[in-house]
Design an enzyme around this catalytic site. Structure first.
Site, PDB file in Angstrom:
ATOM      1  CD  GLU A  92      -2.771  -0.923   2.375  1.00  0.00           C
ATOM      2  OE1 GLU A  92      -2.461   0.331   3.483  1.00  0.00           O
ATOM      3  OE2 GLU A  92      -3.518  -2.027   2.769  1.00  0.00           O
ATOM      4  CG  HIS A 109      10.933  20.092   6.251  1.00  0.00           C
ATOM      5  ND1 HIS A 109      11.440  20.383   5.148  1.00  0.00           N
ATOM      6  CD2 HIS A 109      11.059  20.648   6.729  1.00  0.00           C
ATOM      7  CE1 HIS A 109      10.677  21.314   5.347  1.00  0.00           C
ATOM      8  NE2 HIS A 109      10.199  22.071   6.448  1.00  0.00           N
TER       9      HIS A 109
END
Lengths: 291, 362
Positions: free
Chosen positions: A213, A250
């Site tokens: 997935e 990030h």
């Protein structure tokens, strides 16, 4: 087959709840039909001394273990207490722990899995349907009528999509050795890599289907393991058209070396020389070419 | 659930992490007074949950004299499509140096990982790509309560000694608040010490209840309704409504629609063991989106019983055509009920998807 066979003696934690009781019955119906050991004990704190479908229930795993020496546990305990149950099973030396429960907080999962692994136990899940070795053992909640015995191993992060694929395989006359639902949560115990290592040592298994997935990079790591172990593999990755997963700032992008979306995952697998099908219905044809 | 900058800073501050002086305002009229209170010269930061907020114009400089005008401009803006309802007025900092520190979960190692870099700011991903050695990282065993000293010393070697307690506190916040991410970027060094100039905190949705958070405000109205029924629900911009059970099967249905050149309007995962009542709510919810022309229901019964699903679909009685594929437990009963009520049943997921795409394009 991997993780479980006819000899596997099963414990169910959360034995007296609706799901626990229902699946004790189904697991034992399956065990009777194949001549397996099945569920021999249950645990629900405070309900010791009862029976569920003829299976004795204990207050603690230690008591159940002292009386029955089980090999695997299936956990149906609610999310708030499930991680504790995983650790309780590991602490008693149970080697395979299948956590069906969904919505367990991820910090609890990390701690429980780390502890279980330090005890030498394998945790499958959480948030998974468990596993099934056709003709041998149903260790979890997979609908057994769809399955048939054969040489293909299946490893999947999804539940119902796995049933879909197994149904397609069975209709095409291709049986399965063991089908493992490793769970859809961000942190899980046994990964594609662990299952592939086990399948590569299993004489019944000739090829493996990997159902992945969006999110993370576990599929890539699994495919690398299969290549290095020379285990034939076909993959399907769901979620090509799904909206981009919410990015974890990030740091997530740095850690995962990409965004973990389905398309980039497929491209990375194909670059490694792995066959990736676009539709689940193509799996029987592609896997039969590898048998 | 993502917290906004000011909320994350408040949390970090309770764990002993120094934050700049700031005042939250909800209207431009408050800007000038707020600016004076924190020392005259300020940064006005739109409290919106988007990445690259600065570049999108969400962060503006102001003084007490022009603060109201600047704030007015900010409150009228949309930052990457999001309206600005709150603005954080924060003191300007005499920055000497910037760091990046972030804690996130590494799925591969099943543990938290701390990332630390000497150059902070918005270009951190670029830095990480070009100079991987510039980003230091260390995994922390989930069995540890605190970050061990050797990890702190490794990460912060050669840096100001005030950095270590900040990382240690950030890790405690990460653990105790059930975070998926806890990040300070940048962590700034000023003559008066280190400060968290920005803050990110994402709380695990599975832990909201024990964190005392009710209602996940990241959700739209329909998503919140879906959640109250225990569904996962996502809106897209096509014309086919999709209902499945299990995330993987639902996603695969979506992918097949795209493969057949159709477009989904939304998708809803009813989860396991849905009874007729839940199915009814699911069908009505998906049908309530005006752009939905046709609905595809693709369910594989394991715990879920097909006859229950059929009763739910029929009881929902929506105006759009509902194309159904059901397989598994009590399949024959479900099929009989639906066919009796005039619904279109197809045997495989492929056929059902093809029929739905055709219907949507007609």
């Amino acid at each position: 087959m991997i993780y479980c066979d006819k000899q596997t003696r099963i414990l169910v934690q959360g034995a007296t709840g609706n799901q626990g009781a229902f699946h004790i019955d189904l697991m034992n119906q399956y065990a009777r039909s194949v001549g397996g050991a099945g569920v021999v004990a249950g645990v629900t704190p405070g309900k010791g001394g009862r029976e569920v479908h003829g299976v004795p229930v204990y207050d603690t795993v230690r008591e159940a273990q002292a009386a029955h020496d089980t090999d695997a546990s299936v956990i149906f305990v609610p999310a708030g207490a499930a991680a504790d149950s995983i650790m309780e099973a590991a602490d008693s030396g149970i080697g395979t722990i299948v956590a069906i429960t969904e919505h367990i907080p991820v910090h609890d999962v990390m701690r429980a899995v780390a502890y279980a692994r330090s005890c030498g136990s394998a945790v499958i899940g959480p948030n998974c349907p468990g596993l099934l070795s056709p003709g041998e053992c149903r260790l979890g909640i997979m609908p057994s009528p769809l399955f048939t015995r054969g040489p293909v191993g299946v490893i999947s992060r999804s539940g119902t999509l796995t049933y879909e694929v197994v149904d397609e395989l069975t209709r095409a006359g291709i049986g399965q050795s063991t089908v493992v639902g490793i769970g859809g949560d961000p942190v899980i115990g046994e990964t594609f890599v662990d299952c592939i290592e086990k399948f590569s040592k299993d004489s019944y298994t000739k090829a493996v289907i990997l159902i992945g997935e969006v999110g993370g990079a576990l599929e890539i790591e699994g495919a690398e393991a299969a290549l290095s172990l020379d285990l034939p593999l076909v993959a399907y990755i769901a979620g090509v058209s799904a909206p981009k997963e919410k990015r974890m700032g990030h740091a997530g992008a740095i850690i995962e070396g990409g965004e973990g979306d389905a398309l980039s995952k497929i491209q990375r697998l194909e670059a490694m020389g792995i066959t990736v099908v676009a539709r689940p219905s193509e799996l029987p044809q592609k896997i039969s070419e590898l048998l | 659930m993502k917290l906004l900058e000011y909320e994350a800073k408040k949390v970090f501050s309770t764990f002993g992490i120094p934050i700049p002086p700031s005042i939250l305002i909800t209207s431009a009229r408050e800007a000038s007074a707020a600016c004076k209170k924190i020392g005259g010269s300020a940064v006005l930061k739109a409290q919106v949950d988007v990445g690259g907020r600065g570049k999108a114009g969400g962060i503006l400089m102001a003084t007490a004299d022009d603060a109201e005008a600047v704030a007015t401009e900010l409150f009228q803006k949309k930052i990457k499509g999001l309206p600005v309802k709150e603005v954080l007025v924060e003191g300007r900092l005499p920055i000497q140096k910037e760091y990046f520190v972030s804690i996130v979960i590494d799925r591969s190692t099943r543990s938290p990982v701390i990332l630390f870099a000497e150059s902070g700011g918005v270009e951190i991903e670029v830095t990480a790509g070009e100079r991987p050695d510039a980003v230091r990282s260390a995994h922390v065993s989930p069995l540890f309560q605190e970050v061990p000293g050797f990890i702190l010393r490794y990460l912060t070697r050669g840096c100001e000694k005030e950095i270590m307690p900040v990382i240690s506190s950030l890790y405690r916040a990460f653990r105790e608040k059930d975070a998926l991410l806890a990040e300070i970027n940048p962590l700034v060094v000023t003559p008066s010490g280190v400060l968290a100039a920005d803050a990110k905190l994402i709380i695990d949705d599975n832990a909201l209840a024990r964190q005392g958070i009710t209602g996940n405000r990241d959700l739209t109205e329909r998503e919140a309704e879906a959640e109250s029924h225990g569904f996962s629900y996502v809106e897209l911009d096509g014309s086919i409504g999709v209902i499945g059970n299990g995330a993987g099967l639902t996603m695969a249905t979506l992918d097949l629609i795209a493969h057949h050149k159709g477009a989904a309007a939304n998708f809803l995962d009813v989860g396991g063991g849905a009874g007729s009542d839940r199915v009814l709510h699911a069908v009505r919810l998906v049908a309530s989106v005006p752009t939905v022309k046709v609905i595809i229901v693709n369910l594989l019964g394991g715990i879920t019983r097909c006859d229950e699903v059929a009763r739910g679909i029929i009881a929902a009685g929506v105006s759009q055509q509902v194309i159904v594929r059901l397989a598994g437990t009590n399949e024959a009963e479900g099929r009989a009920l639906l066919e009796g009520a005039g619904y279109r049943m197809l045997d495989t997921m492929e056929e059902a998807v093809a029929a739905a795409v055709l219907e949507a394009s007609s």
